[in-house]
Scaffold this active site. Sequence first.
Site, PDB file in Angstrom:
ATOM      1  CG  ASP A  98      -0.167  -0.074   2.518  1.00 37.91           C
ATOM      2  OD1 ASP A  98       0.761  -0.749   2.874  1.00 37.91           O
ATOM      3  OD2 ASP A  98      -0.278   1.090   3.353  1.00 37.91           O
ATOM      4  CG  ASP A 134       8.756   0.520   4.871  1.00 34.47           C
ATOM      5  OD1 ASP A 134       8.803   1.250   3.784  1.00 34.47           O
ATOM      6  OD2 ASP A 134       7.785   0.413   5.690  1.00 34.47           O
ATOM      7  CG  ASP A 159       6.816   4.225   2.237  1.00 38.23           C
ATOM      8  OD1 ASP A 159       6.678   3.305   2.414  1.00 38.23           O
ATOM      9  OD2 ASP A 159       6.387   5.428   2.924  1.00 38.23           O
ATOM     10  CD  GLU A 191       4.238   0.671   7.039  1.00 42.85           C
ATOM     11  OE1 GLU A 191       4.985   0.762   7.828  1.00 42.85           O
ATOM     12  OE2 GLU A 191       3.897   1.633   6.146  1.00 42.85           O
ATOM     13  CD  GLU A 192       2.601   4.551   4.339  1.00 43.92           C
ATOM     14  OE1 GLU A 192       2.709   4.853   5.317  1.00 43.92           O
ATOM     15  OE2 GLU A 192       3.933   4.060   3.679  1.00 43.92           O
ATOM     16  CG  HIS A 241       4.391   9.603   3.630  1.00 49.67           C
ATOM     17  ND1 HIS A 241       3.682   9.011   4.793  1.00 49.67           N
ATOM     18  CD2 HIS A 241       4.898   8.105   3.200  1.00 49.67           C
ATOM     19  CE1 HIS A 241       3.708   7.678   4.984  1.00 49.67           C
ATOM     20  NE2 HIS A 241       4.382   7.230   4.081  1.00 49.67           N
TER      21      HIS A 241
HETATM   22 ZN   LIG Z   1       6.758   2.283   4.260  1.00 53.47          ZN
END
Ligand SMILES: [Zn+2]
Length: 422
Positions: free
Chosen positions: A93, A211, A154, A188-189, A394
């Site tokens: 994700d 990650d 990411d 995960e996010e 992000h």
């Molecule tokens: Zn990540």
Amino acid sequence: MAARAGFTSALAAELAADVLERFLRYVRVDTQAAYRVTGRPSTEKQLDLSRMLVAELRASGLEDAELNEGLSVFATLPGDVDAPVVGLISHVDTTPDVPGGGVAPIVHEGWAGEPIVLPGDPRQVLDPSRLPALAKRVGHDIVTSDGTTLLGADDKAGIAEIMAAVAYLAAHPERPRAPIRVAFTVDEEVGRGAEAFDLDEFGADVAYTLDGADLGELEIETFSAKSIRVTIRGHSVHPGTAKGKLVNAVKLAADLVASLPRDRLSPETTEDREGYIHPHRISGGTEETVVEFIARDHDDELLEEHVALVRTLAEQVEQREPRAHVEVEVRDNYRNMRRFIDENPRVVEAALEAIRRAGVEPTLAITRGGTDGAVLSSQGLPTPNLFTGGQEYHSVREWASVQDMAAAAATIVELAGVWAES
Ligand SMILES: [Zn+2]
């Protein structure tokens, strides 16, 4: 691939084309997660990539690849020696915080060092004078989005690196290797990556999340994290007849937030190992207002102090206005993985050695956040976090160096070899 700048080892140079080809393919699949969804996955589209990965793993010879009930892709690459089983974990994700659909990746081949203007939104500029990590990568092939979306390094950099590494290992059975278990998680996010992760079924003795970010880094410390929800109940009365009766929960909530320290204990005033109390959401009205906080610290005792401070400030609201009712709920999110990793020092030593064999000087780092590995470590599977080469996560200015991603893939291949020697 011709001898281009920046490859850290011959193996990294050999893996680069496959890592890049996979990365460009995976980032085009929209896998954006969503907040405040009770179902899992938070968005069905994440599984589009999961299914693609199952098919590709099988095509690479990892025949047991499957999307399991916990919504993780699990697959096995058998080892040829009796060695610990090494887990490799990434998440499919991407963050809900930035537009994540319709990613159009751009490869800036042999980047000459000039500011990179992203064509979809020319206000978005990657300026090396402001981005020291970028400034060090003149001559690299830099991948960005077009500036209107995140890139998705990411964590699709991590996925591409694991996929390329296991495909390489499967095609080179002459290399001694430990048994490998692969996992690609969802959500995960939104803090739910390790949910329903079946450690017994995974069956790894040690694991690594792919990650992280900067070349050569191994993260062995995360925050410990709790969330705190303060519910303030006032007494709502029509403003026309409110004199002496109205108890306004909105004002009491504002007082509570205003009573937090101004120059410390916040994400915007702290760095490194310093913790914080972060009010991130207020909702409600005069009758009832809810203030949600996250509390973070690398030190579990200090984290307890942060929680105690919120409790004290909440009690003071009630003391100042006894007609109000204030309730504090605290939830554990994850714990600093350091202590669990320290119990198994080989998990760190092996990674540092693999990074060196990939031609990179390793560094130990801390992260001001959590990872799936933090949760898995506290459940008994020591899982530090390896670099992927992705940067500016992000944001629409997210970027990744192909040379660094290739170094990460080479690190994974070397890691299988290092563990085979133990
Ligand atoms: Zn990540």
